[in-house]
Design a protein around this motif. Sequence first.
Motif, PDB file in Angstrom:
ATOM      1  N   VAL A   2       0.517  -1.026   0.080  1.00 52.67           N
ATOM      2  CA  VAL A   2      -0.023  -0.394  -0.302  1.00 52.67           C
ATOM      3  C   VAL A   2       0.943   1.231   0.289  1.00 52.67           C
ATOM      4  O   VAL A   2       2.225   0.881   1.204  1.00 52.67           O
ATOM      5  CB  VAL A   2      -0.901  -0.087   1.062  1.00 52.67           C
ATOM      6  N   GLU A   3       0.462   2.349  -1.057  1.00 53.57           N
ATOM      7  CA  GLU A   3       1.678   3.026  -0.599  1.00 53.57           C
ATOM      8  C   GLU A   3       1.606   3.989   0.460  1.00 53.57           C
ATOM      9  O   GLU A   3      -0.186   4.381   0.652  1.00 53.57           O
ATOM     10  CB  GLU A   3       0.435   4.631  -2.575  1.00 53.57           C
ATOM     11  N   VAL A 129      -3.355   1.877   6.909  1.00 54.06           N
ATOM     12  CA  VAL A 129      -2.312   1.599   5.729  1.00 54.06           C
ATOM     13  C   VAL A 129      -1.199   2.479   6.147  1.00 54.06           C
ATOM     14  O   VAL A 129      -0.536   2.206   5.370  1.00 54.06           O
ATOM     15  CB  VAL A 129      -2.944   1.617   4.109  1.00 54.06           C
ATOM     16  N   ALA A 138      -3.051  -4.531  -3.298  1.00 51.96           N
ATOM     17  CA  ALA A 138      -3.707  -2.973  -3.597  1.00 51.96           C
ATOM     18  C   ALA A 138      -4.524  -3.718  -4.844  1.00 51.96           C
ATOM     19  O   ALA A 138      -4.914  -4.488  -4.998  1.00 51.96           O
ATOM     20  CB  ALA A 138      -4.168  -1.992  -3.911  1.00 51.96           C
ATOM     21  N   PRO A 139      -6.253  -3.815  -4.546  1.00 50.31           N
ATOM     22  CA  PRO A 139      -6.746  -3.087  -3.114  1.00 50.31           C
ATOM     23  C   PRO A 139      -6.990  -3.903  -2.006  1.00 50.31           C
ATOM     24  O   PRO A 139      -6.813  -4.625  -2.236  1.00 50.31           O
ATOM     25  CB  PRO A 139      -8.393  -2.460  -3.846  1.00 50.31           C
ATOM     26  N   VAL A 140      -6.453  -2.827  -0.742  1.00 49.14           N
ATOM     27  CA  VAL A 140      -6.688  -3.219  -0.125  1.00 49.14           C
ATOM     28  C   VAL A 140      -8.193  -2.924   0.853  1.00 49.14           C
ATOM     29  O   VAL A 140      -9.233  -2.427   0.378  1.00 49.14           O
ATOM     30  CB  VAL A 140      -5.879  -2.090   1.821  1.00 49.14           C
ATOM     31  N   GLY A 155      -9.591   0.282  -0.937  1.00 47.74           N
ATOM     32  CA  GLY A 155      -9.290   1.193  -1.567  1.00 47.74           C
ATOM     33  C   GLY A 155      -7.817   0.735  -1.496  1.00 47.74           C
ATOM     34  O   GLY A 155      -6.988   0.141  -1.042  1.00 47.74           O
ATOM     35  N   ARG A 156      -7.121   2.114  -1.885  1.00 41.15           N
ATOM     36  CA  ARG A 156      -5.379   1.551  -2.530  1.00 41.15           C
ATOM     37  C   ARG A 156      -4.978   2.712  -1.142  1.00 41.15           C
ATOM     38  O   ARG A 156      -4.185   2.252   0.362  1.00 41.15           O
ATOM     39  CB  ARG A 156      -4.773   1.907  -3.831  1.00 41.15           C
ATOM     40  N   SER A 157      -3.727   3.921  -1.628  1.00 39.10           N
ATOM     41  CA  SER A 157      -3.828   4.918  -0.871  1.00 39.10           C
ATOM     42  C   SER A 157      -4.295   5.487   0.126  1.00 39.10           C
ATOM     43  O   SER A 157      -4.558   6.786   0.838  1.00 39.10           O
ATOM     44  CB  SER A 157      -2.375   5.747  -1.399  1.00 39.10           C
ATOM     45  N   GLU A 160     -11.247   4.431  -1.831  1.00 40.99           N
ATOM     46  CA  GLU A 160     -12.736   4.533  -3.053  1.00 40.99           C
ATOM     47  C   GLU A 160     -13.964   3.782  -2.880  1.00 40.99           C
ATOM     48  O   GLU A 160     -14.811   4.735  -3.512  1.00 40.99           O
ATOM     49  CB  GLU A 160     -10.985   3.073  -3.955  1.00 40.99           C
TER      50      GLU A 160
END
Length: 311
Positions: A2-3, A129, A138-140, A155-157, A160
């Motif tokens: 994850v970013e 995260v 991702a997606p987490v 989502g990612r960072s 979503e």
Amino acid sequence: MVEEVALQPSRNPVAAIDCGTNTIKLLIGALPDVAVREMRIVRLGQDLDRTGRIADEALERSFAAIDEYAELVRAHDVPPERVRFVATSATRDAANAEAFVSGVRARLGVEPEVVTGAEEAALAFGGAVRNLRVPAPAPVLVVDIGGGSTELILGRSDPEQAHSMDIGSVRLHERHLASDPPTPDQVAACLADVDAHLDACPVDVAAAASVVGVAGTVTTVAAAVLDLPAYDREVLDQSVLAVADVHAAVDRLVAMTHDERRTLGFMHPGRADVIDAGALILSAVLRRARVETLVVSESDILDGIAWSIGR
């Protein structure tokens, strides 16, 4: 992985307070360093699902904890503008929420925020995260099971998809699991309730490439999976568990009596009665996710609140 969002650590201490249906938690620190991390189980949501009100004794327990926290905030010289008190499911739902809000205001000198389910979900996602140190494609999906609500955030960072469901360990235990241990019919009714909420949930659980679980229900189930002799935050944080082992641990915990659960070295006595319902929520979510492992994070909404102050 994850970013992570690049934020500068705070030079001044912050104080974050997360007030849920079962617990009140406090974090004080000059981020990313944490000086104080405290938790009190106060059961603010006692009988709330039945009465629609916060019970007088629940208010007393909660105010006693907040008095302790106010002393710690003052001892660490945290100015009021860097204190954030976030109240979630129980306070959102209570007809007499103003009695609680005014009591917090008088004790801490700050205005408590009764956040929406969407705001709660975003804070939980950020807390979970940011500190991930294990692979989590991702997606987490972040799963935050509280006493009164359960947040699912995909989502990612950034989030979503997010949704707050009005199911939690205290709420569903009081609604369905009256026997000790619960009967098969009670367990089935509890799971049917969870599944109905998941059916209506707009978050696509099956789309998750990884699942991260946060908060006390998840970490307690994880301690059961690992058969810990005592609760150990360092061991639990970032642990990666086989989903099959999680289901097995849930089955064991649900089949136990309250007294049997209290003998477990990792079990907080204030969680022993309601862990059954919370564990069943976790199991139901994992049955819908197409993952083989669960990542456990000790960083949750409390950390998200702290970072939101330290921006």
